[in-house]
Design a protein around this motif. Sequence first.
Motif, short mmCIF file in Angstrom:
data_model
loop_
_atom_site.label_atom_id
_atom_site.label_comp_id
_atom_site.label_asym_id
_atom_site.label_seq_id
_atom_site.Cartn_x
_atom_site.Cartn_y
_atom_site.Cartn_z
N GLY A 177 0.81 -1.20 0.00
CA GLY A 177 0.00 0.00 0.00
C GLY A 177 0.84 1.26 0.00
N GLN A 178 0.31 2.32 -0.60
CA GLN A 178 0.96 3.62 -0.49
C GLN A 178 0.43 4.34 0.73
N LEU A 179 0.92 5.53 0.97
CA LEU A 179 0.77 6.19 2.26
C LEU A 179 -0.66 6.22 2.80
N LEU A 180 -1.60 6.80 2.06
CA LEU A 180 -2.94 7.01 2.61
C LEU A 180 -3.66 5.69 2.85
N TRP A 211 -2.16 2.85 3.43
CA TRP A 211 -1.40 2.19 4.49
C TRP A 211 -1.82 2.73 5.86
N LEU A 212 -2.05 4.04 5.95
CA LEU A 212 -2.52 4.64 7.20
C LEU A 212 -3.85 4.02 7.62
N GLU A 213 -4.79 3.94 6.71
CA GLU A 213 -6.12 3.45 7.05
C GLU A 213 -6.12 1.95 7.34
N ARG A 214 -5.31 1.21 6.62
CA ARG A 214 -5.35 -0.25 6.75
C ARG A 214 -4.58 -0.75 7.96
N TYR A 215 -3.46 -0.10 8.28
CA TYR A 215 -2.59 -0.62 9.33
C TYR A 215 -2.39 0.35 10.51
N THR A 216 -2.07 1.60 10.17
CA THR A 216 -1.64 2.52 11.23
C THR A 216 -2.76 2.85 12.20
N PHE A 217 -3.88 3.30 11.69
CA PHE A 217 -4.96 3.71 12.59
C PHE A 217 -5.48 2.56 13.45
N PRO A 218 -5.71 1.36 12.90
CA PRO A 218 -6.13 0.26 13.78
C PRO A 218 -5.12 -0.06 14.88
N THR A 219 -3.83 0.04 14.56
CA THR A 219 -2.81 -0.22 15.58
C THR A 219 -2.83 0.87 16.65
N GLU A 220 -2.95 2.11 16.23
CA GLU A 220 -2.93 3.21 17.21
C GLU A 220 -4.17 3.22 18.10
N LEU A 221 -5.28 2.65 17.65
CA LEU A 221 -6.46 2.55 18.50
C LEU A 221 -6.19 1.72 19.75
N LYS A 222 -5.23 0.81 19.68
CA LYS A 222 -4.90 -0.03 20.83
C LYS A 222 -4.34 0.79 21.99
N PHE A 223 -3.86 1.99 21.67
CA PHE A 223 -3.24 2.82 22.71
C PHE A 223 -4.28 3.49 23.62
N SER A 271 7.22 6.14 -1.99
CA SER A 271 6.83 7.55 -1.95
C SER A 271 7.68 8.43 -2.85
N GLY A 272 8.94 8.05 -3.07
CA GLY A 272 9.82 8.86 -3.90
C GLY A 272 11.22 8.92 -3.34
N LEU A 273 12.08 9.67 -4.00
CA LEU A 273 13.50 9.76 -3.66
C LEU A 273 13.83 11.15 -3.13
N PHE A 274 14.20 11.22 -1.88
CA PHE A 274 14.54 12.49 -1.25
C PHE A 274 15.77 13.11 -1.91
N ARG A 275 15.74 14.43 -2.10
CA ARG A 275 16.82 15.13 -2.81
C ARG A 275 17.85 15.64 -1.80
N LEU A 276 18.53 14.72 -1.16
CA LEU A 276 19.46 15.06 -0.09
C LEU A 276 20.51 16.07 -0.53
N PHE A 277 21.19 15.81 -1.61
CA PHE A 277 22.29 16.68 -2.02
C PHE A 277 21.79 18.06 -2.46
N GLU A 278 20.57 18.13 -2.99
CA GLU A 278 20.00 19.43 -3.35
C GLU A 278 19.67 20.24 -2.11
N THR A 279 19.26 19.57 -1.02
CA THR A 279 18.99 20.32 0.21
C THR A 279 20.25 20.96 0.77
N GLN A 280 21.41 20.41 0.41
CA GLN A 280 22.66 20.91 0.98
C GLN A 280 23.35 21.95 0.10
#
Length: 450
Positions: free
Chosen positions: A92-95, A97-109, A304-313
Amino acid sequence: MSGPLTVLRAGAISFRGNPFHAPAEDCFTYEPDALLVMAGGTITAFGPYEAVKPTLPEGTAITAFPDALLCPGFIDTHVHYPQTEMIGAFGGQLLEWLERYTFPTELKFADPAYAQRIAKVFLRELLRAGTTTAMVYCTVHPHSAEALFAESERFDTLMIAGKVLMDRNAPPGLLDASIAQGMDETEALIARWHGRGRQLYAVTPRFAGSSTAAQLEAAGHLLQRHDGLFMQTHVSENLAEIAWIAELFPERADYLDVYAHAGLIGPRSVLGHGIHLDEGNLCTCHETGAALAHCPTSNLFLGSGLFRLFETQDIRRPVRVGLGTDVGAGTSFSQLMTLGEAYKTAALRGNRLDGLKGFYLATLGGAHALHLDHQLGQLAPGYAADVCVLDLKATDLLALRTAQSADITDMLFALMTLGDDRAVAATYVAGRRVYERGRTGDPFRYAADA
């Protein structure tokens, strides 16, 4: 020197400058046979064995680590402790993945006992990986932050954390009951934990998709009311996410402008991912002192993509950048493994991340991103005695490879491409050995027992 001394002997590497911006030889110190002296939670002396040894009181015990390398404790600038249990969840991609895995896990808290159990696991995994400071997302439940800070206090680690603020686009059990209640709970946590020992607080709107404009503005006002607070959130991680944020905030110029308009962008603001920021956004980060957290294992795992590390510097407008594991989208607590993926990400963008630049990101670079480089990230007198001991012979393959290293740059590169938590022989926090890989039984010790 006053108080009991802890003295370590091994090879050692430490940075004093940014190797992205200056010649490497001006940015680091490598001692093949060093003594590191610690007392009262800080480093009191560091240098070649032959120079430092005569300054020690007669009979001072020295703990030697043959075939090892001392370096500052690793700094993780973006990690979700509630997602520890779901690390490696498939696909899954971000959104999605959040709905399928992250939110159900965080409800346990919702269960405080569960939060306490995961906080214990989380802190131990950080220390096993040599990480001594982290910027941490909790859940919406205030007791999730309480559990994290309490466990960190027992180890005397420096954690920057906060309960997330969310008032839309998540299950009801993960939403603040109201903007006022979310702010009141955050204020109470700040009063209890910010500046208590080594604990620091981060105002934490999860991301623009889960907060209304009103909640973001309330968070901005709260940030301005207290000295020294941090702010953490996510930005421009995924193309579908960016398009969604544009729909939610049509009046704003772009994703980063959503936060800037709410008063959330400034020194000690750390933005997770930032993969798809444009040049204007990078200039804004440079001008305001805001930092980006580079999370390569997560970015590759979710596609998600490739962070532009060297461009940030770019030296014309350098942006503060730290390294983040982003567990659980990230696939390891180890900064060594994270650096290995950072190398591959940079290579796919036509750049080469060498060992010096990599270890800078994981130590002093992370401290610089957090505006804490005056106290963290160096092996130098006056700095926090947070130290990672790396075993150059942790595995047969690593031993074979490092034996061929002609210089420290290659040795560091071998560690960041072949190393993982097995390479961490010991972790010291405020001068105390809180993790020892070879210790019989429990390898962890709370600060009071170390």
